[in-house]
Design a protein around this motif. Structure first.
Motif, PDB file in Angstrom:
ATOM      1  N   GLN A  56       0.813  -1.218   0.000  1.00 40.63           N
ATOM      2  CA  GLN A  56       0.000   0.000   0.000  1.00 40.63           C
ATOM      3  C   GLN A  56       0.851   1.275   0.000  1.00 40.63           C
ATOM      4  O   GLN A  56       0.338   2.361  -0.265  1.00 40.63           O
ATOM      5  CB  GLN A  56      -0.942  -0.003   1.194  1.00 40.63           C
ATOM      6  CG  GLN A  56      -1.947  -1.137   1.141  1.00 40.63           C
ATOM      7  CD  GLN A  56      -2.825  -1.173   2.369  1.00 40.63           C
ATOM      8  OE1 GLN A  56      -2.900  -0.236   3.131  1.00 40.63           O
ATOM      9  NE2 GLN A  56      -3.503  -2.289   2.563  1.00 40.63           N
ATOM     10  N   ALA A  57       2.131   1.162   0.309  1.00 38.53           N
ATOM     11  CA  ALA A  57       3.027   2.323   0.316  1.00 38.53           C
ATOM     12  C   ALA A  57       3.433   2.663  -1.113  1.00 38.53           C
ATOM     13  O   ALA A  57       3.644   1.762  -1.925  1.00 38.53           O
ATOM     14  CB  ALA A  57       4.256   2.032   1.159  1.00 38.53           C
ATOM     15  N   PRO A  58       3.539   3.944  -1.438  1.00 38.45           N
ATOM     16  CA  PRO A  58       3.912   4.341  -2.806  1.00 38.45           C
ATOM     17  C   PRO A  58       5.206   3.697  -3.300  1.00 38.45           C
ATOM     18  O   PRO A  58       5.304   3.309  -4.458  1.00 38.45           O
ATOM     19  CB  PRO A  58       4.069   5.859  -2.711  1.00 38.45           C
ATOM     20  CG  PRO A  58       3.233   6.254  -1.535  1.00 38.45           C
ATOM     21  CD  PRO A  58       3.284   5.091  -0.577  1.00 38.45           C
ATOM     22  N   SER A  59       6.192   3.552  -2.423  1.00 42.38           N
ATOM     23  CA  SER A  59       7.467   2.962  -2.824  1.00 42.38           C
ATOM     24  C   SER A  59       7.476   1.437  -2.701  1.00 42.38           C
ATOM     25  O   SER A  59       8.427   0.784  -3.111  1.00 42.38           O
ATOM     26  CB  SER A  59       8.592   3.520  -1.954  1.00 42.38           C
ATOM     27  OG  SER A  59       8.439   3.044  -0.617  1.00 42.38           O
ATOM     28  N   GLY A  60       6.404   0.887  -2.098  1.00 47.26           N
ATOM     29  CA  GLY A  60       6.355  -0.550  -1.853  1.00 47.26           C
ATOM     30  C   GLY A  60       6.917  -0.937  -0.487  1.00 47.26           C
ATOM     31  O   GLY A  60       6.889  -2.104  -0.116  1.00 47.26           O
ATOM     32  N   TYR A  61       7.442   0.061   0.236  1.00 41.30           N
ATOM     33  CA  TYR A  61       8.031  -0.182   1.555  1.00 41.30           C
ATOM     34  C   TYR A  61       7.620   0.922   2.531  1.00 41.30           C
ATOM     35  O   TYR A  61       7.507   2.079   2.152  1.00 41.30           O
ATOM     36  CB  TYR A  61       9.558  -0.212   1.477  1.00 41.30           C
ATOM     37  CG  TYR A  61      10.075  -1.422   0.751  1.00 41.30           C
ATOM     38  CD1 TYR A  61      10.344  -2.603   1.440  1.00 41.30           C
ATOM     39  CD2 TYR A  61      10.278  -1.395  -0.621  1.00 41.30           C
ATOM     40  CE1 TYR A  61      10.798  -3.732   0.776  1.00 41.30           C
ATOM     41  CE2 TYR A  61      10.736  -2.518  -1.294  1.00 41.30           C
ATOM     42  CZ  TYR A  61      10.996  -3.676  -0.591  1.00 41.30           C
ATOM     43  OH  TYR A  61      11.443  -4.794  -1.249  1.00 41.30           O
ATOM     44  N   GLY A  62       7.438   0.519   3.794  1.00 38.50           N
ATOM     45  CA  GLY A  62       7.218   1.473   4.863  1.00 38.50           C
ATOM     46  C   GLY A  62       8.483   1.623   5.679  1.00 38.50           C
ATOM     47  O   GLY A  62       9.315   0.713   5.722  1.00 38.50           O
ATOM     48  N   SER A  63       8.632   2.787   6.339  1.00 36.73           N
ATOM     49  CA  SER A  63       9.863   3.042   7.087  1.00 36.73           C
ATOM     50  C   SER A  63       9.658   3.163   8.590  1.00 36.73           C
ATOM     51  O   SER A  63      10.630   3.335   9.324  1.00 36.73           O
ATOM     52  CB  SER A  63      10.528   4.316   6.566  1.00 36.73           C
ATOM     53  OG  SER A  63       9.665   5.427   6.771  1.00 36.73           O
ATOM     54  N   ASP A  64       8.404   3.100   9.037  1.00 36.86           N
ATOM     55  CA  ASP A  64       8.195   3.248  10.470  1.00 36.86           C
ATOM     56  C   ASP A  64       6.930   2.539  10.931  1.00 36.86           C
ATOM     57  O   ASP A  64       6.069   2.199  10.130  1.00 36.86           O
ATOM     58  CB  ASP A  64       8.129   4.731  10.862  1.00 36.86           C
ATOM     59  CG  ASP A  64       6.961   5.448  10.209  1.00 36.86           C
ATOM     60  OD1 ASP A  64       5.831   5.332  10.725  1.00 36.86           O
ATOM     61  OD2 ASP A  64       7.167   6.114   9.185  1.00 36.86           O
ATOM     62  N   ILE A  65       6.858   2.325  12.227  1.00 35.89           N
ATOM     63  CA  ILE A  65       5.664   1.842  12.917  1.00 35.89           C
ATOM     64  C   ILE A  65       5.371   2.893  13.977  1.00 35.89           C
ATOM     65  O   ILE A  65       6.220   3.151  14.837  1.00 35.89           O
ATOM     66  CB  ILE A  65       5.894   0.456  13.551  1.00 35.89           C
ATOM     67  CG1 ILE A  65       6.145  -0.592  12.467  1.00 35.89           C
ATOM     68  CG2 ILE A  65       4.711   0.066  14.431  1.00 35.89           C
ATOM     69  CD1 ILE A  65       6.575  -1.948  12.999  1.00 35.89           C
ATOM     70  N   SER A  66       4.213   3.501  13.925  1.00 36.14           N
ATOM     71  CA  SER A  66       3.924   4.605  14.840  1.00 36.14           C
ATOM     72  C   SER A  66       3.489   4.138  16.221  1.00 36.14           C
ATOM     73  O   SER A  66       3.638   4.890  17.193  1.00 36.14           O
ATOM     74  CB  SER A  66       2.872   5.538  14.242  1.00 36.14           C
ATOM     75  OG  SER A  66       1.661   4.843  14.034  1.00 36.14           O
ATOM     76  N   HIS A  67       2.946   2.923  16.328  1.00 37.84           N
ATOM     77  CA  HIS A  67       2.515   2.428  17.644  1.00 37.84           C
ATOM     78  C   HIS A  67       2.649   0.917  17.695  1.00 37.84           C
ATOM     79  O   HIS A  67       2.138   0.210  16.834  1.00 37.84           O
ATOM     80  CB  HIS A  67       1.054   2.817  17.912  1.00 37.84           C
ATOM     81  CG  HIS A  67       0.538   2.196  19.171  1.00 37.84           C
ATOM     82  ND1 HIS A  67      -0.316   1.118  19.153  1.00 37.84           N
ATOM     83  CD2 HIS A  67       0.775   2.478  20.478  1.00 37.84           C
ATOM     84  CE1 HIS A  67      -0.592   0.770  20.404  1.00 37.84           C
ATOM     85  NE2 HIS A  67       0.067   1.577  21.222  1.00 37.84           N
TER      86      HIS A  67
END
Length: 128
Positions: A56-67
């Motif tokens: 679902q991320a534009p780059s295909g990767y997420g960089s964090d978990i907020s909680h």
């Protein structure tokens, strides 16, 4: 490295290095809230510097978990070095509120595995 942190050593705003996944060596976690609910202490953290596959991320990767809610024992076993103090906490409150409602209704829990294993678990869940 084995952590020397004790449960009482944790406080809101602390930034910790931890035993990361191999490809995220620069990742850090921040303690954003500490709760005592139903006789249990639960520490809430945010994590940055990640590379989580996320379609679902534009780059295909997420960089964090907020909680991410975790037990003090699991956090103690994961952290390696106190790295600093956050001036401003990440935007964790929305995730925390959703978790709190689920926990209070008996539908939510918290992680009792290492931080790295928790990140793996979340990455797998995102990609199912």
């Amino acid at each position: 490295m084995v952590s020397t942190a004790l449960a009482g050593d944790f406080s809101v705003g602390q930034i910790w290095s931890y035993q990361t996944r191999d490809h995220e060596a620069e990742s850090k976690l921040t303690i954003v809230q500490i709760d005592r609910r139903e006789g249990k202490e639960i520490i809430h953290i945010s994590i940055d510097g990640l590379r989580i596959k996320n379609p679902q991320a534009p780059s295909g990767y997420g960089s964090d978990i907020s909680h991410l809610p975790i037990s003090p024992k699991a956090l103690k076993a994961s952290v390696t070095k106190l790295s600093g103090q956050a001036g401003i906490l990440s935007n964790y409150k929305e995730g925390y509120q959703i978790w709190r409602e689920a926990f209070d209704s008996g539908q939510g829990g918290f992680f009792t595995i290492s931080v790295a294993e928790s990140v793996d678990y979340l990455e797998q869940a995102i990609n199912q």
